[in-house]
Design an enzyme around this catalytic site. Structure first.
Site, PDB file in Angstrom:
ATOM      1  N   ASP A 276       0.800  -1.148  -0.061  1.00 10.04           N
ATOM      2  CA  ASP A 276      -0.136   0.093   0.086  1.00 10.04           C
ATOM      3  C   ASP A 276       1.010   1.197   0.188  1.00 10.04           C
ATOM      4  O   ASP A 276       2.258   0.965   0.416  1.00 10.04           O
ATOM      5  CB  ASP A 276      -0.583  -0.316   1.304  1.00 10.04           C
ATOM      6  CG  ASP A 276      -2.145   0.470   1.385  1.00 10.04           C
ATOM      7  OD1 ASP A 276      -2.413   1.157   0.434  1.00 10.04           O
ATOM      8  OD2 ASP A 276      -1.932   1.807   2.368  1.00 10.04           O
TER       9      ASP A 276
ATOM     10  N   GLU B  10       1.543  -0.715  -4.778  1.00  8.54           N
ATOM     11  CA  GLU B  10       0.540   0.180  -5.321  1.00  8.54           C
ATOM     12  C   GLU B  10       1.421   1.705  -5.761  1.00  8.54           C
ATOM     13  O   GLU B  10       1.769   2.337  -4.292  1.00  8.54           O
ATOM     14  CB  GLU B  10      -0.512   0.082  -4.281  1.00  8.54           C
ATOM     15  CG  GLU B  10      -1.522   1.263  -4.810  1.00  8.54           C
ATOM     16  CD  GLU B  10      -1.739   2.235  -3.606  1.00  8.54           C
ATOM     17  OE1 GLU B  10      -2.653   3.184  -4.078  1.00  8.54           O
ATOM     18  OE2 GLU B  10      -1.347   2.073  -2.283  1.00  8.54           O
TER      19      GLU B  10
HETATM   20  C1  NOJ Z   1      -4.750   2.940  -0.724  1.00  8.11           C
HETATM   21  C2  NOJ Z   1      -5.759   1.963  -0.736  1.00  8.11           C
HETATM   22  O1  NOJ Z   1      -6.017   1.211  -1.792  1.00  8.11           O
HETATM   23  C3  NOJ Z   1      -6.568   3.205  -0.309  1.00  8.11           C
HETATM   24  O2  NOJ Z   1      -8.049   1.959   0.130  1.00  8.11           O
HETATM   25  C4  NOJ Z   1      -6.676   3.551   1.218  1.00  8.11           C
HETATM   26  O3  NOJ Z   1      -7.371   4.080   1.589  1.00  8.11           O
HETATM   27  C5  NOJ Z   1      -4.859   4.290   1.312  1.00  8.11           C
HETATM   28  N1  NOJ Z   1      -4.071   3.630   0.503  1.00  8.11           N
HETATM   29  C6  NOJ Z   1      -3.838   4.641   2.603  1.00  8.11           C
HETATM   30  O4  NOJ Z   1      -3.732   3.712   2.933  1.00  8.11           O
END
Ligand code: NOJ
Length: 546
Positions: free
Chosen positions: A212, A277
């Protein structure tokens, strides 16, 4: 405790290069105990469905101990399961069963920030400015005579300032919600802790991690101002990046973290992988996260962001494939996830949106690389646009009015009454309500129904796994077409598979590509070939020398 999990999957360590990964948003997938929230046992019970659907791996969104301010992306204990989702024994039973069915498990890791209920953060709040407890986070003094102004001009991705003041006058950084304080990744204890957390889950047999905010962990030294109001220039990370490199994203030193993580992954058998991500200004900078000494993949969201036009898709596909050739790693293709409006709705909603979404699925699944599906897209679920405000739980909703809840509504499995089999028999609870139109979209309603979206996905995934031209890693060759039509071929073992997508405003006649294998809308036979309707895709097969 280390659990040794026998895996039938160990032979193919490059499984992730062409895998189809199914994203399970855990609290909305399947509820085994009737509390209205999905859980690990619910996933376990539905593994045969996923096996039959034909995916290779599951990516589970966070199921760790969490106050659930941001749907579990606020973790209070990285080594345990939140009671709402079950316990560690449930996880171990689930992964054992998944492996026995040939399904791999990728778990989410959230290293940029913890929950404000994490023991490290509660200790930091109780300690004094300058203490070792505060050093694990990004605490700073404010500006102005009395320190009443935030330390810099950074704004939270969820809206409002990225800093919150604590009673002794210091401020702490949170790129997301105030309940998600950012960790200080220049601190060796933070690094060691996450290396240990990786090992904890690898010891339990996980096949990979989705990282993440993988581009956010290192902040520019001195925490300099951004210099513009990000909330008025655009809230999406992609829009922000158009403004140049931000001092809190994609800093060069972030790569040191992944260079330390990779040997850990490689020290385990069976091809353990990680997908970032990450957002970066250019595809070239995004590619820097990938490689034999860093991560295996980074999500490319350009495919998801492409507009419904042949030119837009062609450009995105060409760029992604060119980058993947340079870095020697497969492209990732994504149409939907738990943060973005479902693609049926993005493409126009209703019948048009569904038709286009089905065509987009055939386009994506014909491309070389790794495809990520988001739960429910195989059912053609649209975004739920009319959720009552009081039921919305996305923390961004309160701060910006934008909410991601509409793509997180629990999956309809069966039956005539909401929540359509999401929970055990007789349970009427679900943390978000499903619309009545979802009765006809349930798994049971679509199973065995000719022409249903579920059967389309099943057929496409079956062909993708068994057809030599799709199962391999071979590239694509574009074919000459009329305007608004995309056509490309992939070839292997004397067989050519051609994918044609009609994004023009009139049906097109297609001839010479062989036998249709699967189509997203009904094809009509003509003397001179097949008529492909508007907003539709088809796969043909031919044997040039056969
Ligand atoms: C990306 C995640 O996909 C999302 O759902 C989340 O709110 C943010 N990162 C913060 O962790």
């Amino acid at each position: 405790m280390t659990v040794s999990i026998p895996s039938p999957l160990t032979s193919d360590i490059d499984w992730w290069r062409s895998a189809v990964v199914y994203q399970v948003y855990v609290r909305s997938f399947a509820d085994s105990d009737g509390d209205g929230v999905g859980d690990l046992q619910g996933i376990r019970e539905r593994l045969p469905y996923l096996r039959e659907l034909g995916v290779d791996a599951l990516w589970l969104t966070p199921f760790y101990t969490s106050p659930m301010v941001d749907g579990g992306y606020d973790v209070a204990d990285y080594r345990d399961v939140d009671p709402m989702f079950g316990n560690l024994a449930d996880f171990e039973a689930m992964i054992t069963d998944a492996h026995a069915l040939g399904l791999r498990i990728i778990v989410d890791i959230v290293p940029n920030h913890t929950s404000d209920k994490h023991p490290w953060f509660t200790a930091a709040l109780a300690a004094a400015p300058g203490s070792p407890e505060r050093a694990r986070y990004l605490f700073a003094d404010g500006k102005g005579d009395d320190g009443a102004q935030p330390p810099n001009d950074w704004e939270s991705i969820f809206g409002g300032p990225a800093w919150t003041r604590v009673p002794d006058g210091q401020w702490y950084l949170h790129l997301f919600d105030p309940a998600q304080p950012d960790l200080n990744w220049r601190h060796s204890e933070v690094r060691r802790e996450f290396e240990d957390i990786l090992r904890f889950w690898l010891d339990r047999g996980v096949d990979g991690f989705r990282i993440d905010v993988a581009h956010g962990m290192i902040k520019a030294a001195g925490l300099p101002d951004v210099g513009f109001n990000s909330m008025t220039t655009g809230r999406r990370q992609s829009e922000l990046l158009g403004k140049g490199r931000l001092p809190y994203f994609d800093q060069d030193e972030v790569h040191d973290i992944y260079r330390a993580w990779r040997p850990i992954l490689d020290s385990y058998p069976g091809g353990r992988m990680a997908v970032a991500e990450a957002w970066a200004e250019t595809p070239q900078r995004l590619a820097r996260y990938i490689g034999p000494d860093e991560l295996h993949q980074a999500f490319s969201f350009d495919f998801l962001d492409a507009t419904w036009s042949a030119d837009s898709f062609r450009k995105v596909i060409d760029t992604a494939l060119a980058e993947s050739t340079i870095v020697g790693a497969p492209t990732t293709w994504v149409l939907s996830n738990h943060d973005r409006q479902r693609h049926v709705t993005r493409y126009g909603d209703g019948e048009v949106g569904l038709r286009r979404a089905r065509a987009a699925a055939l386009l994506m699944l014909a491309l070389p690389g790794c495809a990520y599906l988001y739960q429910g897209e195989e059912l053609g679920l649209p975004e739920v646009l009319d959720l009552p405000d009081e039921l919305r739980q996305d923390p961004a909703f309160l701060r910006t009015g934008e909410s991601r809840d509409g793509c997180r509504v629990p999956i309809p499995w069966s039956g005539d009454l909401a929540p359509y089999g999401f929970g055990p028999a007789g349970s009427a609870l679900s943390w978000l309500p499903a619309p009545t139109t979802w009765r006809a979209l349930s798994v049971a309603a679509q199973t065995g129904t000719p022409g249903s979206t579920l059967e389309l996905y099943r057929a496409a995934l079956r062909i993708r796994h068994t057809h030599p031209a799709l199962a391999g890693l071979g590239g694509i060759t574009w074919l000459e077409t009329g305007p608004g039509v995309l056509a490309f071929q992939r070839e292997a073992a004397g067989t050519v598979l051609t994918c044609v997508v009609n994004i023009s405003d009139a049906p097109v006649v297609i001839d010479g590509y062989g036998t249709p294998l699967v189509a997203s809308s009904t094809l009509t036979e003509r003397d001179c070939g097949h008529l492909l309707p508007v907003d539709a895709a088809v796969w043909f097969e031919r044997h040039p020398n056969g």
